[in-house]
Design a protein around this motif. Structure first.
Motif, PDB file in Angstrom:
ATOM      1  N   VAL A 109      -3.639  -6.386   6.881  1.00 36.83           N
ATOM      2  CA  VAL A 109      -4.653  -6.521   7.925  1.00 36.83           C
ATOM      3  C   VAL A 109      -5.839  -5.632   7.572  1.00 36.83           C
ATOM      4  CG1 VAL A 109      -2.923  -7.042   9.705  1.00 36.83           C
ATOM      5  CG2 VAL A 109      -3.639  -4.669   9.347  1.00 36.83           C
ATOM      6  N   GLY A 110      -6.937  -5.828   8.285  1.00 34.22           N
ATOM      7  CA  GLY A 110      -8.087  -4.958   8.114  1.00 34.22           C
ATOM      8  C   GLY A 110      -8.904  -5.227   6.873  1.00 34.22           C
ATOM      9  N   VAL A 111      -8.713  -6.394   6.281  1.00 37.59           N
ATOM     10  CA  VAL A 111      -9.470  -6.759   5.090  1.00 37.59           C
ATOM     11  C   VAL A 111      -9.638  -8.279   5.121  1.00 37.59           C
ATOM     12  CG1 VAL A 111      -7.388  -6.946   3.648  1.00 37.59           C
ATOM     13  CG2 VAL A 111      -9.578  -6.477   2.573  1.00 37.59           C
ATOM     14  N   PRO A 112     -10.791  -8.786   4.696  1.00 36.57           N
ATOM     15  CA  PRO A 112     -10.938 -10.249   4.676  1.00 36.57           C
ATOM     16  C   PRO A 112      -9.848 -10.896   3.823  1.00 36.57           C
ATOM     17  CG  PRO A 112     -13.057  -9.186   4.341  1.00 36.57           C
ATOM     18  CD  PRO A 112     -12.013  -8.102   4.262  1.00 36.57           C
ATOM     19  N   PRO A 113      -9.287 -11.984   4.283  1.00 35.79           N
ATOM     20  CA  PRO A 113      -8.197 -12.644   3.533  1.00 35.79           C
ATOM     21  C   PRO A 113      -8.730 -13.474   2.360  1.00 35.79           C
ATOM     22  CG  PRO A 113      -8.593 -13.808   5.574  1.00 35.79           C
ATOM     23  CD  PRO A 113      -9.523 -12.614   5.572  1.00 35.79           C
ATOM     24  N   GLU A 114      -9.344 -12.774   1.427  1.00 34.40           N
ATOM     25  CA  GLU A 114      -9.911 -13.411   0.240  1.00 34.40           C
ATOM     26  C   GLU A 114      -9.494 -12.608  -0.985  1.00 34.40           C
ATOM     27  OE1 GLU A 114     -14.121 -13.692   0.979  1.00 34.40           O
ATOM     28  OE2 GLU A 114     -13.742 -14.359   3.037  1.00 34.40           O
ATOM     29  N   PRO A 141      -5.863  -1.477   3.912  1.00 36.09           N
ATOM     30  CA  PRO A 141      -6.359  -0.629   2.824  1.00 36.09           C
ATOM     31  C   PRO A 141      -6.448   0.819   3.286  1.00 36.09           C
ATOM     32  CG  PRO A 141      -7.624  -2.644   2.942  1.00 36.09           C
ATOM     33  CD  PRO A 141      -6.736  -2.618   4.169  1.00 36.09           C
ATOM     34  N   SER A 142      -6.116   1.733   2.387  1.00 39.13           N
ATOM     35  CA  SER A 142      -6.164   3.151   2.738  1.00 39.13           C
ATOM     36  C   SER A 142      -7.602   3.558   3.017  1.00 39.13           C
ATOM     37  CB  SER A 142      -5.563   4.017   1.642  1.00 39.13           C
ATOM     38  OG  SER A 142      -6.385   3.971   0.500  1.00 39.13           O
ATOM     39  N   GLU A 143      -7.776   4.646   3.730  1.00 39.26           N
ATOM     40  CA  GLU A 143      -9.115   5.089   4.112  1.00 39.26           C
ATOM     41  C   GLU A 143     -10.004   5.308   2.902  1.00 39.26           C
ATOM     42  OE1 GLU A 143      -9.167   8.240   6.958  1.00 39.26           O
ATOM     43  OE2 GLU A 143      -7.600   7.292   8.155  1.00 39.26           O
ATOM     44  N   SER A 144      -9.446   5.754   1.788  1.00 35.14           N
ATOM     45  CA  SER A 144     -10.261   5.974   0.593  1.00 35.14           C
ATOM     46  C   SER A 144     -10.800   4.654   0.055  1.00 35.14           C
ATOM     47  CB  SER A 144      -9.448   6.693  -0.485  1.00 35.14           C
ATOM     48  OG  SER A 144      -8.344   5.904  -0.881  1.00 35.14           O
ATOM     49  N   GLU A 145     -10.038   3.573   0.238  1.00 33.84           N
ATOM     50  CA  GLU A 145     -10.509   2.259  -0.209  1.00 33.84           C
ATOM     51  C   GLU A 145     -11.561   1.708   0.735  1.00 33.84           C
ATOM     52  OE1 GLU A 145      -9.824   0.544  -3.076  1.00 33.84           O
ATOM     53  OE2 GLU A 145      -8.979   2.506  -3.559  1.00 33.84           O
ATOM     54  N   VAL A 146     -11.429   1.979   2.032  1.00 36.34           N
ATOM     55  CA  VAL A 146     -12.396   1.492   3.013  1.00 36.34           C
ATOM     56  C   VAL A 146     -13.740   2.177   2.795  1.00 36.34           C
ATOM     57  CG1 VAL A 146     -12.931   1.405   5.483  1.00 36.34           C
ATOM     58  CG2 VAL A 146     -10.616   0.921   4.688  1.00 36.34           C
ATOM     59  N   ALA A 147     -13.728   3.454   2.358  1.00 35.88           N
ATOM     60  CA  ALA A 147     -14.960   4.204   2.146  1.00 35.88           C
ATOM     61  C   ALA A 147     -15.762   3.691   0.953  1.00 35.88           C
ATOM     62  CB  ALA A 147     -14.631   5.687   1.955  1.00 35.88           C
ATOM     63  N   ARG A 148     -15.121   2.918   0.066  1.00 35.48           N
ATOM     64  CA  ARG A 148     -15.836   2.415  -1.125  1.00 35.48           C
ATOM     65  C   ARG A 148     -16.877   1.393  -0.770  1.00 35.48           C
ATOM     66  NH1 ARG A 148     -11.823   1.486  -6.172  1.00 35.48           N
ATOM     67  NH2 ARG A 148     -11.100   3.601  -6.335  1.00 35.48           N
TER      68      ARG A 148
END
Length: 148
Positions: A109-114, A141-148
């Motif tokens: 969850v929390g990421v486009p399904p693409e 995705p972990s917070e470090s990945e969301v910050a990218r």
């Protein structure tokens, strides 16, 4: 490990809710407390998932419950375009590898399904989706990945 998604949502109200059994009760008690718990064999010192009465590696019956870090990486996934009760397609059905080693099937969850947002080995963290009386572990995705 905070519970970040505990609000009942209309879109998850109709989703399948597992039933806890005596063997799985500690797992579900953990998710209710915002913890991801798995079993570990004290004979061969290896953790495993899904809950069962003996170690899948050595057959030992000396088991304990451990609390996982909640961190995982994306091992494999499929983007389902088929509707299922309570799930509005597309849905990401995944196998994640827990930091402790075992793999588990879940939803992302929390990421486009693409595919471009779902590279293999993507760092993930557990969150919980409240369904009925149970909190279901899903990963984002972990917070470090969301910050990218």
């Amino acid at each position: 490990m905070p519970i970040t998604d505990t609000k009942p949502r209309a879109d998850v109200a109709d989703r399948f809710v597992p039933k806890a059994s005596p063997e799985t009760r500690p797992f579900w008690d953990g998710t209710a407390a915002g913890e991801l718990r798995i079993q570990s064999c004290t004979d061969c010192d290896r953790p495993f998932f899904y809950p069962r009465s003996s170690c899948p590696r050595c057959g030992g019956e000396a088991l304990e419950w451990i609390t996982c870090s909640g961190r995982a990486s994306l091992y494999s996934y499929v983007i389902s375009q088929r509707p299922a009760p309570g799930f509005e397609p597309p849905t990401v059905i995944a196998v994640v590898e827990l930091e402790e080693g075992p793999r588990m099937m879940t939803n992302i969850v929390g990421v486009p399904p693409e595919p471009q947002f779902l590279p293999l080995d993507l760092p993930l963290q557990v969150t919980f989706e409240q369904r009925g009386d149970l909190a279901i572990p899903v990963f984002e995705p972990s917070e470090s990945e969301v910050a990218r």
